[in-house]
Write a protein that holds these residues in place. Structure first.
Motif, PDB file in Angstrom:
ATOM      1  N   UNK A  58      -2.193  13.395  -3.418  1.00 39.43           N
ATOM      2  CA  UNK A  58      -2.820  12.439  -4.332  1.00 39.43           C
ATOM      3  C   UNK A  58      -2.458  12.777  -5.776  1.00 39.43           C
ATOM      4  N   UNK A  59      -1.893  11.808  -6.484  1.00 37.96           N
ATOM      5  CA  UNK A  59      -1.603  11.955  -7.914  1.00 37.96           C
ATOM      6  C   UNK A  59      -2.748  11.341  -8.699  1.00 37.96           C
ATOM      7  N   UNK A  60      -3.266  12.112  -9.666  1.00 33.32           N
ATOM      8  CA  UNK A  60      -4.400  11.666 -10.468  1.00 33.32           C
ATOM      9  C   UNK A  60      -3.996  11.730 -11.932  1.00 33.32           C
ATOM     10  N   UNK A  61      -4.235  10.640 -12.674  1.00 33.46           N
ATOM     11  CA  UNK A  61      -3.874  10.634 -14.089  1.00 33.46           C
ATOM     12  C   UNK A  61      -4.889  11.434 -14.913  1.00 33.46           C
ATOM     13  N   UNK A  62      -4.623  11.584 -16.191  1.00 35.47           N
ATOM     14  CA  UNK A  62      -5.471  12.407 -17.062  1.00 35.47           C
ATOM     15  C   UNK A  62      -6.908  11.883 -17.131  1.00 35.47           C
ATOM     16  N   UNK A  63      -7.100  10.579 -16.982  1.00 35.86           N
ATOM     17  CA  UNK A  63      -8.441   9.985 -17.044  1.00 35.86           C
ATOM     18  C   UNK A  63      -9.235  10.155 -15.753  1.00 35.86           C
ATOM     19  N   UNK A  64      -8.586  10.619 -14.687  1.00 40.19           N
ATOM     20  CA  UNK A  64      -9.278  10.825 -13.420  1.00 40.19           C
ATOM     21  C   UNK A  64      -9.075   9.720 -12.406  1.00 40.19           C
ATOM     22  N   UNK A  65      -8.212   8.762 -12.712  1.00 44.57           N
ATOM     23  CA  UNK A  65      -7.927   7.669 -11.782  1.00 44.57           C
ATOM     24  C   UNK A  65      -6.779   8.056 -10.854  1.00 44.57           C
ATOM     25  N   UNK A  66      -6.879   7.680  -9.591  1.00 48.34           N
ATOM     26  CA  UNK A  66      -5.808   7.941  -8.632  1.00 48.34           C
ATOM     27  C   UNK A  66      -4.661   6.985  -8.939  1.00 48.34           C
ATOM     28  N   UNK A  67      -3.485   7.552  -9.198  1.00 45.58           N
ATOM     29  CA  UNK A  67      -2.336   6.715  -9.519  1.00 45.58           C
ATOM     30  C   UNK A  67      -1.448   6.461  -8.301  1.00 45.58           C
ATOM     31  N   UNK A  68      -1.446   7.397  -7.340  1.00 45.04           N
ATOM     32  CA  UNK A  68      -0.674   7.173  -6.115  1.00 45.04           C
ATOM     33  C   UNK A  68      -1.150   8.119  -5.019  1.00 45.04           C
ATOM     34  N   UNK A  69      -0.846   7.717  -3.788  1.00 44.03           N
ATOM     35  CA  UNK A  69      -1.144   8.556  -2.624  1.00 44.03           C
ATOM     36  C   UNK A  69       0.065   8.552  -1.709  1.00 44.03           C
ATOM     37  N   UNK A  70       0.212   9.637  -0.959  1.00 44.07           N
ATOM     38  CA  UNK A  70       1.286   9.726   0.032  1.00 44.07           C
ATOM     39  C   UNK A  70       0.718  10.467   1.231  1.00 44.07           C
ATOM     40  N   UNK A  71       0.913   9.917   2.410  1.00 43.34           N
ATOM     41  CA  UNK A  71       0.429  10.552   3.632  1.00 43.34           C
ATOM     42  C   UNK A  71       1.340  11.721   3.974  1.00 43.34           C
ATOM     43  N   UNK A  72       0.739  12.899   4.072  1.00 45.44           N
ATOM     44  CA  UNK A  72       1.476  14.104   4.452  1.00 45.44           C
ATOM     45  C   UNK A  72       1.399  14.324   5.964  1.00 45.44           C
ATOM     46  N   UNK A  73       0.219  14.062   6.540  1.00 44.06           N
ATOM     47  CA  UNK A  73       0.064  14.191   7.989  1.00 44.06           C
ATOM     48  C   UNK A  73      -1.182  13.439   8.427  1.00 44.06           C
ATOM     49  N   UNK A  74      -1.241  13.162   9.719  1.00 47.63           N
ATOM     50  CA  UNK A  74      -2.391  12.456  10.273  1.00 47.63           C
ATOM     51  C   UNK A  74      -1.952  11.301  11.150  1.00 47.63           C
ATOM     52  N   UNK A  75      -2.888  10.790  11.909  1.00 41.34           N
ATOM     53  CA  UNK A  75      -2.610   9.702  12.839  1.00 41.34           C
ATOM     54  C   UNK A  75      -2.307   8.412  12.077  1.00 41.34           C
ATOM     55  N   UNK A  76      -1.306   7.685  12.559  1.00 44.00           N
ATOM     56  CA  UNK A  76      -0.873   6.451  11.900  1.00 44.00           C
ATOM     57  C   UNK A  76      -1.960   5.382  11.846  1.00 44.00           C
ATOM     58  N   UNK A  77      -2.882   5.376  12.796  1.00 48.51           N
ATOM     59  CA  UNK A  77      -3.969   4.393  12.765  1.00 48.51           C
ATOM     60  C   UNK A  77      -5.034   4.749  11.730  1.00 48.51           C
ATOM     61  N   UNK A  78      -5.135   6.024  11.361  1.00 48.40           N
ATOM     62  CA  UNK A  78      -6.163   6.466  10.411  1.00 48.40           C
ATOM     63  C   UNK A  78      -5.658   6.526   8.970  1.00 48.40           C
ATOM     64  N   UNK A  79      -4.377   6.737   8.800  1.00 48.62           N
ATOM     65  CA  UNK A  79      -3.808   6.959   7.471  1.00 48.62           C
ATOM     66  C   UNK A  79      -4.075   5.823   6.474  1.00 48.62           C
ATOM     67  N   UNK A  80      -3.884   4.555   6.829  1.00 48.83           N
ATOM     68  CA  UNK A  80      -4.137   3.496   5.844  1.00 48.83           C
ATOM     69  C   UNK A  80      -5.587   3.469   5.351  1.00 48.83           C
ATOM     70  N   UNK A  81      -6.531   3.712   6.242  1.00 50.86           N
ATOM     71  CA  UNK A  81      -7.945   3.721   5.843  1.00 50.86           C
ATOM     72  C   UNK A  81      -8.223   4.886   4.898  1.00 50.86           C
ATOM     73  N   UNK A  82      -7.605   6.036   5.161  1.00 57.93           N
ATOM     74  CA  UNK A  82      -7.775   7.193   4.281  1.00 57.93           C
ATOM     75  C   UNK A  82      -7.211   6.896   2.893  1.00 57.93           C
ATOM     76  N   UNK A  83      -6.021   6.303   2.847  1.00 58.92           N
ATOM     77  CA  UNK A  83      -5.405   5.970   1.554  1.00 58.92           C
ATOM     78  C   UNK A  83      -6.242   4.952   0.783  1.00 58.92           C
ATOM     79  N   UNK A  84      -6.711   3.911   1.465  1.00 56.88           N
ATOM     80  CA  UNK A  84      -7.522   2.880   0.798  1.00 56.88           C
ATOM     81  C   UNK A  84      -8.770   3.483   0.170  1.00 56.88           C
ATOM     82  N   UNK A  85      -9.414   4.395   0.881  1.00 57.33           N
ATOM     83  CA  UNK A  85     -10.636   5.013   0.362  1.00 57.33           C
ATOM     84  C   UNK A  85     -10.335   5.914  -0.830  1.00 57.33           C
TER      85      UNK A  85
END
Length: 111
Positions: A58-85
């Motif tokens: 997870x990349x976080x900018x100086x203000x504390x907002x998430x600027x990007x996410x990348x799945x490193x590992x985990x089940x393909x059915x769970x990964x999108x929900x994790x990223x959205x949250x």
């Protein structure tokens, strides 16, 4: 000789781009989470009794907002929900952007 010079200058240019392309990020810095959004358990994963951990970079900018996410590992059915949250999380401000690994756990027993 001309080919060698051209090849060297191309390599030098590519090397310069690679070095200068990224912005400075402190890697794996633990920042306090100010607000957290729980992931929505995907219905298909629930019906298939799929649970487990999704690891996000997870990349976080100086203000504390998430600027990007990348799945490193985990089940393909769970990964999108994790990223959205996690994209909706907010972290404590920091003088510079940071990159951290975040674990999101999907536990069938708590659903």
């Amino acid at each position: 000789m001309a080919k060698r010079i051209r090849k060297s200058s191309t390599l030098l240019a590519l090397g310069s781009l690679a070095l200068g392309a990224g912005t400075a990020h402190a890697v794996n810095v633990r920042r306090a989470v100010v607000s957290r959004v729980a992931p929505v358990y995907p219905e298909l994963a629930r019906r298939m009794h799929i649970g487990g951990r999704v690891v996000l970079l997870v990349s976080v900018d100086a203000n504390g907002n998430v600027s990007s996410t990348k799945v490193e590992s985990g089940h393909a059915l769970l990964a999108p929900a994790a990223e959205e949250a996690v994209k909706r999380w907010h972290f404590a401000p920091n003088p510079e952007p940071t990159v951290s690994e975040i674990d999101v756990n999907f536990d069938m027993d708590s659903q």
